[in-house]
Design an enzyme around this catalytic site. Structure first.
Site, PDB file in Angstrom:
ATOM      1  N   SER A 322      48.348 -31.208 -47.587  1.00 46.09           N
ATOM      2  CA  SER A 322      48.817 -30.923 -46.236  1.00 46.09           C
ATOM      3  C   SER A 322      48.790 -29.429 -45.933  1.00 46.09           C
ATOM      4  O   SER A 322      48.644 -28.589 -46.828  1.00 46.09           O
ATOM      5  CB  SER A 322      50.245 -31.459 -46.047  1.00 46.09           C
ATOM      6  OG  SER A 322      51.184 -30.601 -46.670  1.00 46.09           O
ATOM      7  N   CYS A 323      48.983 -29.110 -44.654  1.00 42.56           N
ATOM      8  CA  CYS A 323      48.992 -27.708 -44.235  1.00 42.56           C
ATOM      9  C   CYS A 323      50.397 -27.113 -44.276  1.00 42.56           C
ATOM     10  O   CYS A 323      50.638 -26.044 -43.711  1.00 42.56           O
ATOM     11  CB  CYS A 323      48.401 -27.575 -42.833  1.00 42.56           C
ATOM     12  SG  CYS A 323      49.289 -28.487 -41.569  1.00 42.56           S
ATOM     13  N   ASP A 324      51.326 -27.791 -44.940  1.00 42.55           N
ATOM     14  CA  ASP A 324      52.690 -27.294 -45.083  1.00 42.55           C
ATOM     15  C   ASP A 324      52.815 -26.513 -46.388  1.00 42.55           C
ATOM     16  O   ASP A 324      52.446 -27.007 -47.459  1.00 42.55           O
ATOM     17  CB  ASP A 324      53.663 -28.476 -45.090  1.00 42.55           C
ATOM     18  CG  ASP A 324      55.115 -28.030 -44.971  1.00 42.55           C
ATOM     19  OD1 ASP A 324      55.401 -26.839 -45.214  1.00 42.55           O
ATOM     20  OD2 ASP A 324      55.964 -28.867 -44.637  1.00 42.55           O
ATOM     21  N   ASN A 361      50.056 -35.136 -41.068  1.00 40.87           N
ATOM     22  CA  ASN A 361      48.718 -34.533 -40.974  1.00 40.87           C
ATOM     23  C   ASN A 361      47.619 -35.577 -40.831  1.00 40.87           C
ATOM     24  O   ASN A 361      46.432 -35.245 -40.877  1.00 40.87           O
ATOM     25  CB  ASN A 361      48.399 -33.657 -42.183  1.00 40.87           C
ATOM     26  CG  ASN A 361      48.944 -32.237 -42.065  1.00 40.87           C
ATOM     27  OD1 ASN A 361      48.772 -31.425 -42.969  1.00 40.87           O
ATOM     28  ND2 ASN A 361      49.599 -31.896 -40.967  1.00 40.87           N
TER      29      ASN A 361
END
Length: 393
Positions: A322-324, A361
């Protein structure tokens, strides 16, 4: 007991047919865990806490073995109903019940309930008049990984007043229940709770309430990446001995969740990215904290990670897709050098993993496949037979 674990060869052959990430569940291992508990804790019937892993094949297997089920919502009752499980084999063990859950309980003939507050009595009396109820008491256990007694459980001194109020409202005061907390490492916590329950049973009799059932909850531990030094057989046998001593004529059951499936499922995931940050290699996997690794956040859990790369091992960081920025799974994990496309195996992934995964996402949820349905299972049986034949020569 030996935990289920795929070999490197099995991981690679499975991954040729099935896109990663995916989970592999062993029904043989689930059955072994069930039979182990029945053998070492025979006084307690099993109500599987399906919230841990509601894979339909696992539920059907356990139902066929004679297990009953701990349900927490209308959705869980519906799943079991569709599999042919009768409501008489369920206990609605969520201390706080919503209207939809109570309607489902009435529709599916669920007759056992737990509660820990006066506010639940009127709800149950109206929705399921005459139902069997057990009051859940708070118990102490500082050796549990997850504390369940801050949010749940009535103070012991209020338990019998709650049962009396339930009885006065037309419900059947059936018994007492408790849960020592998840991943409990102490037999003492169960033994102490059993003593408290015995006292309540005796005091209830003096009040004119004959209690017949005791629910000792779950909490039995499974190994994690940090290792576990608990003799499960001895633990269960000690609890069984106390039950025999304190409750010789009482119907007793337990609600295992993590124990039943935790050691029966593996995750196969792939390295999809590599980088170096702060002189340490980073490997990005196609499964992360918003997926099957959700237990890292929700369950304080560390899953055993197995890499198949060759060469010297060095401290490495593993992250999810994910982009977290919080999606980091392992830090300073000793791993060989890996490259994009390499497969990574994660064991003890059977409980509280995929069930709390999300589509954050837009990533797809990892499917669960049954190992016994795969050609790798037949190949493993053949290899085991060959080994036995050679050993017999």
């Amino acid at each position: 007991m030996k935990n289920f674990r795929l070999s490197e060869k099995e991981v690679k052959t499975l991954a040729k047919r099935i896109p990663t990430p995916f989970l592999v569940a062993s029904l043989d291992k689930v059955e072994e865990n069930y039979q182990f508990m029945r053998r070492h804790l025979p006084r307690a019937g099993v109500f599987y806490a399906m919230k841990a892993n509601p894979t339909p094949e696992i539920l059907s297997l356990l139902a066929g073995l004679g297990s009953h089920f701990d349900v927490a919502s209308a959705g869980e009752m519906e799943i079991l109903h569709e599999l042919g499980v009768d409501g008489s084999q369920m206990i609605y063990a969520n201390p706080v019940k919503d209207a939809r859950g109570l309607k489902a309980a009435a529709d599916y003939n669920v007759r056992r309930f737990t509660f820990d507050d006066p506010s639940e009595i009127d709800k149950m009396a109206k929705a399921v008049p005459g139902a069997d109820v057990l009051v859940r008491i708070a118990v102490r256990n500082n050796k549990a990984l997850v504390d369940l007694n801050t949010k749940f459980g009535a103070p012991v001194e209020e338990a019998l007043d709650l049962l009396k109020a339930a009885q006065d409202a037309g419900l059947h005061a059936m018994g007492i229940c408790f849960h020592v907390g998840s991943q409990s490492l102490s037999t003492a916590a169960y033994e102490e709770a059993l003593l408290v329950a015995r006292r309540l049973f005796d005091e209830a009799e003096e009040m004119g309430m004959h209690l017949t059932d005791l629910d000792i909850g779950g909490g039995f531990p499974v190994p994690d990446a940090k290792g576990l030094n608990v003799d499960l057989a001895a633990m269960m046998e000690a609890i069984n001995k106390q039950i025999d001593r304190l409750f010789p004529d009482t119907a007793v059951w337990t609600e295992p969740g993590r124990y039943m499936c935790g050691t029966a499922v593996n995750l196969v995931t792939s390295v999809i990215g590599t980088k170096t940050r702060g002189e340490q290699p980073w490997y990005i996997l196609d499964e992360g904290i918003y997926g099957c690794f959700s237990g890292i956040m929700y369950d304080h859990w560390t899953y055993p990670l197995h890499c198949f790369g060759k060469g010297n091992k060095k401290p490495s960081t593993f992250g999810g897709p994910s982009c977290d920025g919080i999606d980091v799974l392992y830090r300073d994990f000793m791993a060989p050098e890996l490259k994009i496309g390499d497969k990574v195996l994660v064991t003890e992934m059977g409980s509280y993993t995929s069930v709390s995964a999300t589509r954050f996402n837009g990533f797809y949820l990892a499917p669960t496949i049954i190992f016994e349905d795969q050609p790798e299972y037949a190949a493993r049986l053949t290899e085991d037979d060959d080994v036995k034949k050679k050993a017999a020569v």
